[in-house]
Design a protein around this motif. Sequence first.
Motif, short mmCIF file in Angstrom:
data_model
loop_
_atom_site.label_atom_id
_atom_site.label_comp_id
_atom_site.label_asym_id
_atom_site.label_seq_id
_atom_site.Cartn_x
_atom_site.Cartn_y
_atom_site.Cartn_z
N PHE A 10 -3.86 -6.83 2.66
CA PHE A 10 -4.25 -5.42 2.70
C PHE A 10 -3.70 -4.78 3.95
CE2 PHE A 10 -7.28 -7.38 -0.15
CZ PHE A 10 -7.30 -6.47 -1.19
N CYS A 11 -3.06 -3.69 3.74
CA CYS A 11 -2.44 -2.97 4.85
C CYS A 11 -3.52 -2.59 5.87
CB CYS A 11 -1.75 -1.73 4.31
SG CYS A 11 -1.10 -0.67 5.61
N PRO A 12 -3.35 -2.99 7.12
CA PRO A 12 -4.34 -2.66 8.16
C PRO A 12 -4.43 -1.16 8.41
CG PRO A 12 -2.73 -4.30 8.94
CD PRO A 12 -2.22 -3.74 7.65
N GLN A 13 -3.44 -0.45 8.00
CA GLN A 13 -3.41 0.98 8.29
C GLN A 13 -4.07 1.80 7.20
OE1 GLN A 13 -3.47 3.95 10.25
NE2 GLN A 13 -2.30 2.35 11.23
N CYS A 14 -3.68 1.59 5.95
CA CYS A 14 -4.21 2.42 4.88
C CYS A 14 -5.06 1.63 3.90
CB CYS A 14 -3.05 3.11 4.15
SG CYS A 14 -2.06 1.98 3.15
N GLY A 15 -5.08 0.32 4.03
CA GLY A 15 -5.92 -0.50 3.18
C GLY A 15 -5.32 -0.79 1.82
N PHE A 29 1.91 -4.55 7.03
CA PHE A 29 1.74 -3.20 6.53
C PHE A 29 2.43 -3.05 5.18
CE2 PHE A 29 1.76 -3.21 11.12
CZ PHE A 29 0.52 -2.66 11.38
N CYS A 30 2.01 -2.03 4.44
CA CYS A 30 2.55 -1.85 3.10
C CYS A 30 3.89 -1.14 3.15
CB CYS A 30 1.55 -1.06 2.25
SG CYS A 30 1.37 0.65 2.76
N SER A 31 4.13 -0.44 4.21
CA SER A 31 5.35 0.34 4.26
C SER A 31 5.73 0.63 5.71
CB SER A 31 5.16 1.65 3.51
OG SER A 31 4.20 2.44 4.19
N ARG A 33 6.06 3.43 7.01
CA ARG A 33 5.26 4.53 7.56
C ARG A 33 4.00 4.00 8.23
NH1 ARG A 33 2.66 9.32 3.98
NH2 ARG A 33 4.80 9.89 3.59
N CYS A 34 3.30 3.09 7.52
CA CYS A 34 2.07 2.56 8.08
C CYS A 34 2.35 1.78 9.35
CB CYS A 34 1.37 1.67 7.05
SG CYS A 34 0.55 2.63 5.77
N LYS A 35 3.44 1.08 9.37
CA LYS A 35 3.78 0.31 10.56
C LYS A 35 4.01 1.26 11.73
CE LYS A 35 6.88 -3.21 12.32
NZ LYS A 35 8.00 -4.10 12.03
#
Length: 64
Positions: A10-15, A29-31, A33-35
């Motif tokens: 699960f992305c730590p940023q957006c879940g 991260f999923c992408s 952007r989130c990173k």
Amino acid sequence: MTAQKGKIVFCPQCGKEGIWDKENKFRPFCSERCKLIDLGNWANENYRVPIEENKDIPSNDESN
Ligand SMILES: [Zn+2]
């Protein structure tokens, strides 16, 4: 035969669900952007840290 895919993280940023795969260079991260958002948060936090450690060190510049 089953191709073993990366495990779900699960992305730590957006879940959002993402796949932990060596091909995912933004993991965990999923992408990108989130990173970048996360890196930005760290940068902001570092920016806020006041430099106070020097206060504990006595200045010996004028001792000599
Ligand atoms: Zn994300």
